[in-house]
Enzyme design. Sequence first.
Site, PDB file in Angstrom:
ATOM      1  N   GLY A 146     -11.436 -13.743 -12.806  1.00 52.51           N
ATOM      2  CA  GLY A 146     -10.772 -12.459 -12.654  1.00 52.51           C
ATOM      3  C   GLY A 146     -10.244 -11.972 -13.982  1.00 52.51           C
ATOM      4  O   GLY A 146     -10.807 -12.249 -15.043  1.00 52.51           O
ATOM      5  N   HIS A 147      -9.119 -11.253 -13.918  1.00 50.64           N
ATOM      6  CA  HIS A 147      -8.558 -10.662 -15.128  1.00 50.64           C
ATOM      7  C   HIS A 147      -7.042 -10.599 -14.972  1.00 50.64           C
ATOM      8  O   HIS A 147      -6.526 -10.370 -13.872  1.00 50.64           O
ATOM      9  CB  HIS A 147      -9.129  -9.258 -15.351  1.00 50.64           C
ATOM     10  CG  HIS A 147      -8.698  -8.642 -16.648  1.00 50.64           C
ATOM     11  ND1 HIS A 147      -9.054  -9.153 -17.877  1.00 50.64           N
ATOM     12  CD2 HIS A 147      -7.927  -7.550 -16.902  1.00 50.64           C
ATOM     13  CE1 HIS A 147      -8.540  -8.405 -18.830  1.00 50.64           C
ATOM     14  NE2 HIS A 147      -7.850  -7.430 -18.270  1.00 50.64           N
ATOM     15  N   SER A 148      -6.321 -10.793 -16.077  1.00 50.57           N
ATOM     16  CA  SER A 148      -4.860 -10.738 -16.048  1.00 50.57           C
ATOM     17  C   SER A 148      -4.349  -9.946 -17.240  1.00 50.57           C
ATOM     18  O   SER A 148      -4.977  -9.925 -18.305  1.00 50.57           O
ATOM     19  CB  SER A 148      -4.269 -12.153 -16.068  1.00 50.57           C
ATOM     20  OG  SER A 148      -4.641 -12.835 -17.257  1.00 50.57           O
TER      21      SER A 148
ATOM     22  N   ASP B  52      -8.783  -3.754  -4.565  1.00 50.65           N
ATOM     23  CA  ASP B  52      -7.469  -3.374  -4.050  1.00 50.65           C
ATOM     24  C   ASP B  52      -6.411  -4.291  -4.651  1.00 50.65           C
ATOM     25  O   ASP B  52      -6.591  -5.513  -4.676  1.00 50.65           O
ATOM     26  CB  ASP B  52      -7.421  -3.460  -2.523  1.00 50.65           C
ATOM     27  CG  ASP B  52      -6.514  -2.405  -1.918  1.00 50.65           C
ATOM     28  OD1 ASP B  52      -5.374  -2.272  -2.397  1.00 50.65           O
ATOM     29  OD2 ASP B  52      -6.937  -1.718  -0.976  1.00 50.65           O
TER      30      ASP B  52
ATOM     31  N   ASP C 272     -10.223   1.178   7.815  1.00 49.34           N
ATOM     32  CA  ASP C 272      -9.025   0.373   8.038  1.00 49.34           C
ATOM     33  C   ASP C 272      -7.792   1.239   7.821  1.00 49.34           C
ATOM     34  O   ASP C 272      -7.836   2.284   7.185  1.00 49.34           O
ATOM     35  CB  ASP C 272      -9.006  -0.905   7.197  1.00 49.34           C
ATOM     36  CG  ASP C 272      -8.978  -0.661   5.694  1.00 49.34           C
ATOM     37  OD1 ASP C 272      -9.164   0.483   5.269  1.00 49.34           O
ATOM     38  OD2 ASP C 272      -8.775  -1.643   4.962  1.00 49.34           O
TER      39      ASP C 272
ATOM     40  N   CYS D 291       0.809  -1.221   0.000  1.00 52.78           N
ATOM     41  CA  CYS D 291       0.000   0.000   0.000  1.00 52.78           C
ATOM     42  C   CYS D 291       0.842   1.270   0.000  1.00 52.78           C
ATOM     43  O   CYS D 291       0.305   2.374  -0.159  1.00 52.78           O
ATOM     44  CB  CYS D 291      -0.949  -0.014   1.198  1.00 52.78           C
ATOM     45  SG  CYS D 291      -2.255  -1.258   1.046  1.00 52.78           S
TER      46      CYS D 291
ATOM     47  N   ASP E  98     -14.344   6.539   1.386  1.00 51.00           N
ATOM     48  CA  ASP E  98     -14.590   5.427   2.312  1.00 51.00           C
ATOM     49  C   ASP E  98     -13.981   4.140   1.764  1.00 51.00           C
ATOM     50  O   ASP E  98     -13.469   4.089   0.647  1.00 51.00           O
ATOM     51  CB  ASP E  98     -16.097   5.262   2.553  1.00 51.00           C
ATOM     52  CG  ASP E  98     -16.417   4.997   4.012  1.00 51.00           C
ATOM     53  OD1 ASP E  98     -15.694   4.199   4.627  1.00 51.00           O
ATOM     54  OD2 ASP E  98     -17.375   5.593   4.524  1.00 51.00           O
TER      55      ASP E  98
ATOM     56  N   ASP F  16     -11.417  -4.108   3.304  1.00 44.89           N
ATOM     57  CA  ASP F  16     -12.344  -3.023   2.992  1.00 44.89           C
ATOM     58  C   ASP F  16     -13.793  -3.433   3.241  1.00 44.89           C
ATOM     59  O   ASP F  16     -14.631  -2.602   3.612  1.00 44.89           O
ATOM     60  CB  ASP F  16     -12.183  -2.587   1.536  1.00 44.89           C
ATOM     61  CG  ASP F  16     -10.912  -1.776   1.301  1.00 44.89           C
ATOM     62  OD1 ASP F  16     -10.380  -1.233   2.281  1.00 44.89           O
ATOM     63  OD2 ASP F  16     -10.477  -1.699   0.145  1.00 44.89           O
TER      64      ASP F  16
ATOM     65  N   LYS G  98       0.582   3.520  -3.204  1.00 43.28           N
ATOM     66  CA  LYS G  98      -0.621   4.270  -3.546  1.00 43.28           C
ATOM     67  C   LYS G  98      -0.281   5.668  -4.061  1.00 43.28           C
ATOM     68  O   LYS G  98       0.759   6.242  -3.712  1.00 43.28           O
ATOM     69  CB  LYS G  98      -1.514   4.435  -2.305  1.00 43.28           C
ATOM     70  CG  LYS G  98      -2.327   3.215  -1.921  1.00 43.28           C
ATOM     71  CD  LYS G  98      -3.256   3.562  -0.764  1.00 43.28           C
ATOM     72  CE  LYS G  98      -4.211   2.435  -0.435  1.00 43.28           C
ATOM     73  NZ  LYS G  98      -5.145   2.805   0.648  1.00 43.28           N
TER      74      LYS G  98
END
Length: 338
Positions: A147-149, A76, A232, A21, A58, A99, A24
């Site tokens: 998902g996705h790649s 995330d 968080d 993180c 949020d 989250d 970011k």
Amino acid sequence: MTAVTSQDRIRLTQYAHGGGCACKIPPGELEDVLRGLGDAVRVRDPAGALLVGLDHGDDATVVRLNEGLAVLATVDFFTPVVDDPYDWGRIAAANALSDVYATGGRPLVGLNLLAWPRGVLPFELAREVLRGGLEVAAEAGCHVAGGHSVDDPEPKYGMAVTGLVDPGRVLRNDAGAPGVPLSLTKPLGIGVLNTKHKATGEVFPHAVEAMTRLNREPAEAALAAGAVCATDVTGFGLLGHAGKLARASGVTALIDSAAVPYLDGARQALREGHVSGGTRRNLEWVRTYGDLSAVSEEEALLLADAQTSGGLLVAGEIPGAPVVGELLPRGDHALVVR
């Protein structure tokens, strides 16, 4: 980059410009990007179904389906925060699920997000990353359905998570009130230890344990205690997330620096200079609206340390979590550290 094989000792953190993180976009810059977008969304929501949106940054968005049920969604992902691919997958999944818990919900289904330098790193490592994510999702009782790649110069992994929440029991970051204590459910110091790990290769199992621990039980405890306000603690550090909560709620967050717990070795890592650029940017931003004059620069950096998969900051007291401050009527500053 030269391709490596599964027989080489591969340090994933060396293939990313940042880590976890801490990579970011800086919070002040992000606020500038998002400013005013919430108004546009509200124009398209005349029924008021969007309970939590862009307004206060949020942890997840919440959309009411009916009087007793709302759906929440979050996403995330980040670059490697540790070298072990399985642990990285576990950490990233726990962070994405956090989250959901920070909003008072329960996760229902997750979708993997994987970016991989396919000509550089072997796919055996990617498989381990995904395996780690699957195992943490299973622990949370969350389905993972595809998902996705993409092929990307830097490895990245995370999840988009959909969950459910009672619309009358949503934990929000704009619902804080004066006179309420602030509780923190995980110790700080993850950022400086991860930065030291990237620089030296030294492994910190207790930091990995903290990052892979789900925030499910603290969230349940917060709801049981009647809490309505929480967030968080991740990339913007304790001070950044406390400041966002205070500004959104129209109160002042008072942080008692002596009450904040830290992981073993965090202060030593700081003294050795293992401070991420994200942490320094956090502190620079917090100083624009906070009073940190009562603490040293070292203490301020630890309080602003960019966490990955950190704990919950709850407006209220919950069992087992130290009280690290309180909310006060809004004064000259949205955040005060003593």
